[in-house]
Design a protein around this motif. Structure first.
Motif, PDB file in Angstrom:
ATOM      1  N   GLY A  30      37.579   1.738  49.441  1.00  0.00           N
ATOM      2  CA  GLY A  30      38.642   0.786  49.738  1.00  0.00           C
ATOM      3  C   GLY A  30      39.289   0.968  51.095  1.00  0.00           C
ATOM      4  N   ALA A  31      38.883   1.995  51.852  1.00  0.00           N
ATOM      5  CA  ALA A  31      39.517   2.257  53.149  1.00  0.00           C
ATOM      6  C   ALA A  31      39.341   1.087  54.110  1.00  0.00           C
ATOM      7  CB  ALA A  31      38.947   3.539  53.760  1.00  0.00           C
ATOM      8  N   HIS A  32      38.127   0.601  54.244  1.00  0.00           N
ATOM      9  CA  HIS A  32      37.869  -0.497  55.174  1.00  0.00           C
ATOM     10  C   HIS A  32      38.640  -1.748  54.763  1.00  0.00           C
ATOM     11  CE1 HIS A  32      34.684   1.266  57.703  1.00  0.00           C
ATOM     12  NE2 HIS A  32      34.309   1.919  56.613  1.00  0.00           N
ATOM     13  N   GLU A  33      38.663  -2.033  53.470  1.00  0.00           N
ATOM     14  CA  GLU A  33      39.357  -3.230  52.992  1.00  0.00           C
ATOM     15  C   GLU A  33      40.857  -3.150  53.254  1.00  0.00           C
ATOM     16  OE1 GLU A  33      35.778  -2.658  50.205  1.00  0.00           O
ATOM     17  OE2 GLU A  33      37.173  -1.430  51.387  1.00  0.00           O
ATOM     18  N   LEU A  34      41.448  -1.994  52.985  1.00  0.00           N
ATOM     19  CA  LEU A  34      42.890  -1.847  53.187  1.00  0.00           C
ATOM     20  C   LEU A  34      43.257  -1.964  54.658  1.00  0.00           C
ATOM     21  CD1 LEU A  34      45.739  -1.251  52.216  1.00  0.00           C
ATOM     22  CD2 LEU A  34      45.193   1.193  52.327  1.00  0.00           C
ATOM     23  N   LEU A  35      42.495  -1.315  55.522  1.00  0.00           N
ATOM     24  CA  LEU A  35      42.794  -1.375  56.951  1.00  0.00           C
ATOM     25  C   LEU A  35      42.629  -2.793  57.494  1.00  0.00           C
ATOM     26  CD1 LEU A  35      41.160   1.947  58.204  1.00  0.00           C
ATOM     27  CD2 LEU A  35      43.577   1.490  57.746  1.00  0.00           C
ATOM     28  N   ALA A  36      41.600  -3.493  57.035  1.00  0.00           N
ATOM     29  CA  ALA A  36      41.395  -4.871  57.482  1.00  0.00           C
ATOM     30  C   ALA A  36      42.546  -5.764  57.022  1.00  0.00           C
ATOM     31  CB  ALA A  36      40.065  -5.403  56.950  1.00  0.00           C
ATOM     32  N   HIS A  37      43.005  -5.563  55.795  1.00  0.00           N
ATOM     33  CA  HIS A  37      44.121  -6.347  55.261  1.00  0.00           C
ATOM     34  C   HIS A  37      45.394  -6.074  56.048  1.00  0.00           C
ATOM     35  CE1 HIS A  37      46.560  -8.425  52.262  1.00  0.00           C
ATOM     36  NE2 HIS A  37      47.354  -7.367  52.216  1.00  0.00           N
ATOM     37  N   ALA A  38      45.661  -4.795  56.317  1.00  0.00           N
ATOM     38  CA  ALA A  38      46.866  -4.435  57.066  1.00  0.00           C
ATOM     39  C   ALA A  38      46.835  -5.023  58.468  1.00  0.00           C
ATOM     40  CB  ALA A  38      47.001  -2.913  57.129  1.00  0.00           C
ATOM     41  N   ARG A  39      45.680  -4.979  59.101  1.00  0.00           N
ATOM     42  CA  ARG A  39      45.556  -5.539  60.448  1.00  0.00           C
ATOM     43  C   ARG A  39      45.772  -7.049  60.423  1.00  0.00           C
ATOM     44  NH1 ARG A  39      46.599  -3.009  64.043  1.00  0.00           N
ATOM     45  NH2 ARG A  39      44.887  -1.550  64.277  1.00  0.00           N
ATOM     46  N   ALA A  40      45.189  -7.726  59.433  1.00  0.00           N
ATOM     47  CA  ALA A  40      45.351  -9.176  59.324  1.00  0.00           C
ATOM     48  C   ALA A  40      46.804  -9.558  59.085  1.00  0.00           C
ATOM     49  CB  ALA A  40      44.469  -9.714  58.199  1.00  0.00           C
ATOM     50  N   CYS A  41      47.554  -8.666  58.446  1.00  0.00           N
ATOM     51  CA  CYS A  41      48.967  -8.922  58.172  1.00  0.00           C
ATOM     52  C   CYS A  41      49.866  -8.523  59.341  1.00  0.00           C
ATOM     53  CB  CYS A  41      49.395  -8.169  56.917  1.00  0.00           C
ATOM     54  SG  CYS A  41      48.649  -8.805  55.402  1.00  0.00           S
ATOM     55  N   GLY A  42      49.271  -8.019  60.408  1.00  0.00           N
ATOM     56  CA  GLY A  42      50.041  -7.687  61.598  1.00  0.00           C
ATOM     57  C   GLY A  42      50.722  -6.339  61.572  1.00  0.00           C
ATOM     58  N   LEU A  43      50.340  -5.465  60.644  1.00  0.00           N
ATOM     59  CA  LEU A  43      50.958  -4.144  60.579  1.00  0.00           C
ATOM     60  C   LEU A  43      50.369  -3.219  61.637  1.00  0.00           C
ATOM     61  CD1 LEU A  43      51.651  -5.331  57.724  1.00  0.00           C
ATOM     62  CD2 LEU A  43      51.545  -2.978  56.879  1.00  0.00           C
ATOM     63  N   LYS A  44      51.208  -2.356  62.195  1.00  0.00           N
ATOM     64  CA  LYS A  44      50.727  -1.262  63.015  1.00  0.00           C
ATOM     65  C   LYS A  44      50.149  -0.209  62.064  1.00  0.00           C
ATOM     66  CE  LYS A  44      52.253  -2.752  67.043  1.00  0.00           C
ATOM     67  NZ  LYS A  44      51.356  -3.033  68.190  1.00  0.00           N
ATOM     68  N   ILE A  45      49.106   0.480  62.503  1.00  0.00           N
ATOM     69  CA  ILE A  45      48.423   1.425  61.618  1.00  0.00           C
ATOM     70  C   ILE A  45      48.294   2.779  62.303  1.00  0.00           C
ATOM     71  CG2 ILE A  45      46.353   1.882  60.265  1.00  0.00           C
ATOM     72  CD1 ILE A  45      45.773  -1.138  60.348  1.00  0.00           C
ATOM     73  N   ALA A  46      48.711   3.831  61.600  1.00  0.00           N
ATOM     74  CA  ALA A  46      48.605   5.180  62.155  1.00  0.00           C
ATOM     75  C   ALA A  46      48.160   6.166  61.089  1.00  0.00           C
ATOM     76  CB  ALA A  46      49.941   5.628  62.744  1.00  0.00           C
ATOM     77  N   ILE A  47      47.506   7.215  61.549  1.00  0.00           N
ATOM     78  CA  ILE A  47      47.173   8.357  60.709  1.00  0.00           C
ATOM     79  C   ILE A  47      48.229   9.427  60.951  1.00  0.00           C
ATOM     80  CG2 ILE A  47      45.474  10.153  60.220  1.00  0.00           C
ATOM     81  CD1 ILE A  47      44.612   7.283  59.487  1.00  0.00           C
ATOM     82  N   VAL A  48      48.775   9.975  59.869  1.00  0.00           N
ATOM     83  CA  VAL A  48      49.754  11.061  59.961  1.00  0.00           C
ATOM     84  C   VAL A  48      49.183  12.218  59.152  1.00  0.00           C
ATOM     85  CG1 VAL A  48      52.137  11.762  59.576  1.00  0.00           C
ATOM     86  CG2 VAL A  48      51.620   9.378  60.138  1.00  0.00           C
ATOM     87  N   THR A  49      48.666  13.220  59.850  1.00  0.00           N
ATOM     88  CA  THR A  49      47.887  14.264  59.197  1.00  0.00           C
ATOM     89  C   THR A  49      48.341  15.660  59.587  1.00  0.00           C
ATOM     90  OG1 THR A  49      45.632  15.160  58.976  1.00  0.00           O
ATOM     91  CG2 THR A  49      46.175  14.091  61.062  1.00  0.00           C
ATOM     92  N   SER A  50      48.084  16.612  58.703  1.00  0.00           N
ATOM     93  CA  SER A  50      48.344  18.011  59.026  1.00  0.00           C
ATOM     94  C   SER A  50      47.189  18.622  59.808  1.00  0.00           C
ATOM     95  CB  SER A  50      48.591  18.817  57.740  1.00  0.00           C
ATOM     96  OG  SER A  50      49.805  18.430  57.134  1.00  0.00           O
ATOM     97  N   SER A  51      46.060  17.931  59.866  1.00  0.00           N
ATOM     98  CA  SER A  51      44.940  18.376  60.695  1.00  0.00           C
ATOM     99  C   SER A  51      45.297  18.161  62.163  1.00  0.00           C
ATOM    100  CB  SER A  51      43.678  17.580  60.359  1.00  0.00           C
ATOM    101  OG  SER A  51      43.284  17.787  59.026  1.00  0.00           O
ATOM    102  N   SER A  52      44.513  18.750  63.051  1.00  0.00           N
ATOM    103  CA  SER A  52      44.773  18.546  64.470  1.00  0.00           C
ATOM    104  C   SER A  52      44.456  17.104  64.849  1.00  0.00           C
ATOM    105  CB  SER A  52      43.925  19.498  65.315  1.00  0.00           C
ATOM    106  OG  SER A  52      42.559  19.108  65.297  1.00  0.00           O
ATOM    107  N   LYS A  53      45.110  16.624  65.887  1.00  0.00           N
ATOM    108  CA  LYS A  53      44.883  15.254  66.351  1.00  0.00           C
ATOM    109  C   LYS A  53      43.422  15.052  66.733  1.00  0.00           C
ATOM    110  CE  LYS A  53      46.558  11.944  69.842  1.00  0.00           C
ATOM    111  NZ  LYS A  53      47.574  11.112  69.193  1.00  0.00           N
ATOM    112  N   LEU A  54      42.844  16.034  67.447  1.00  0.00           N
ATOM    113  CA  LEU A  54      41.469  15.898  67.911  1.00  0.00           C
ATOM    114  C   LEU A  54      40.487  15.824  66.751  1.00  0.00           C
ATOM    115  CD1 LEU A  54      39.434  15.760  70.197  1.00  0.00           C
ATOM    116  CD2 LEU A  54      39.427  18.272  70.261  1.00  0.00           C
TER     117      LEU A  54
END
Length: 220
Positions: free
Chosen positions: A96-120
């Motif tokens: 469902g990752a691709h579907e959710l991101l596509a839906h959020a983009r179509a709705c005009g939402l900004k999208i970010a990853i917030v993770t405890s892993s390193s940015k790189l």
């Protein structure tokens, strides 16, 4: 690094990486057990779940103390990080990752990853998983002074994308991550099985899969 602008605040979708956008918990569990086994130590499910969410440096320190691991903390961190990076090469996006991101983009939402892993490492995985072009920014655990469960990671993401917490959504799979998002004021959704829902912030709404959000974030 994206900078906040003076335009009206946006709505955003902020997602944790491991166990949320990336179907990586099984791979990370194997890393955890293999890392401890290399020192003749044994892990268990309870400890692994407690380590789901904090920055990697904190995870290593907890393991070092709990299992009396020999060696310099920096070397232990380097070893564990290398094992995680290797494991992530076989991790695919969650269902469902691709579907959710596509839906959020179509709705005009900004999208970010917030993770405890390193940015790189997060950016490398996003490129590998074919999701890099769907993400506006990544806030890594190595960019903040206070990682999850502190609010700083999400507050930093909100500021960089000029988003309002009240208009934004966070998706997490760990109690610690959910605490961070709630502390920053976001509507927080959690991917957690029924047997792992004790002790979570009261504001959290549990979901079974990412696609459950298609009808819950703003309609296009």
């Amino acid at each position: 690094m994206p900078e906040a602008d003076a335009s009206p605040l946006h709505s955003g979708l902020f997602l944790d990486l491991d166990g949320t956008l990336a179907d990586s918990l099984t791979a990370l569990k194997n890393v955890y057990h293999c890392f401890l086994a290399s020192f003749g130590a044994n892990g268990d499910e309870v400890e692994f779940q407690r380590l789901n969410g904090p920055p990697l440096g904190e995870i290593i320190e907890r393991l070092r103390v709990a299992h009396k691991l020999p060696g310099i903390p920096a070397d232990l961190l380097q070893k564990y990080s290398a094992m995680v990076s290797q494991a992530q090469q076989s991790v695919r996006p969650a269902a469902g990752a691709h579907e959710l991101l596509a839906h959020a983009r179509a709705c005009g939402l900004k999208i970010a990853i917030v993770t405890s892993s390193s940015k790189l490492s997060a950016q490398k995985w996003l490129a590998f998983g074919g999701l890099a072009d769907k993400i506006d920014d990544v806030v890594g655990g190595d960019e903040v002074s206070a990682g999850k469960p502190a609010a700083e990671p999400y507050l930093r993401a909100l500021k960089r994308l000029n988003c309002s917490a009240a208009l934004s959504h966070a998706v997490e799979d760990s109690r610690i991550g959910a605490m961070s998002a709630v502390a920053a004021g976001l509507q927080t959704w959690a991917l957690a099985p029924p047997n792992n829902r004790a002790g979570w912030p009261a504001q959290v709404v549990f979901i079974e899969r990412l696609t459950d959000l298609l009808g819950r974030i703003p309609a296009c």
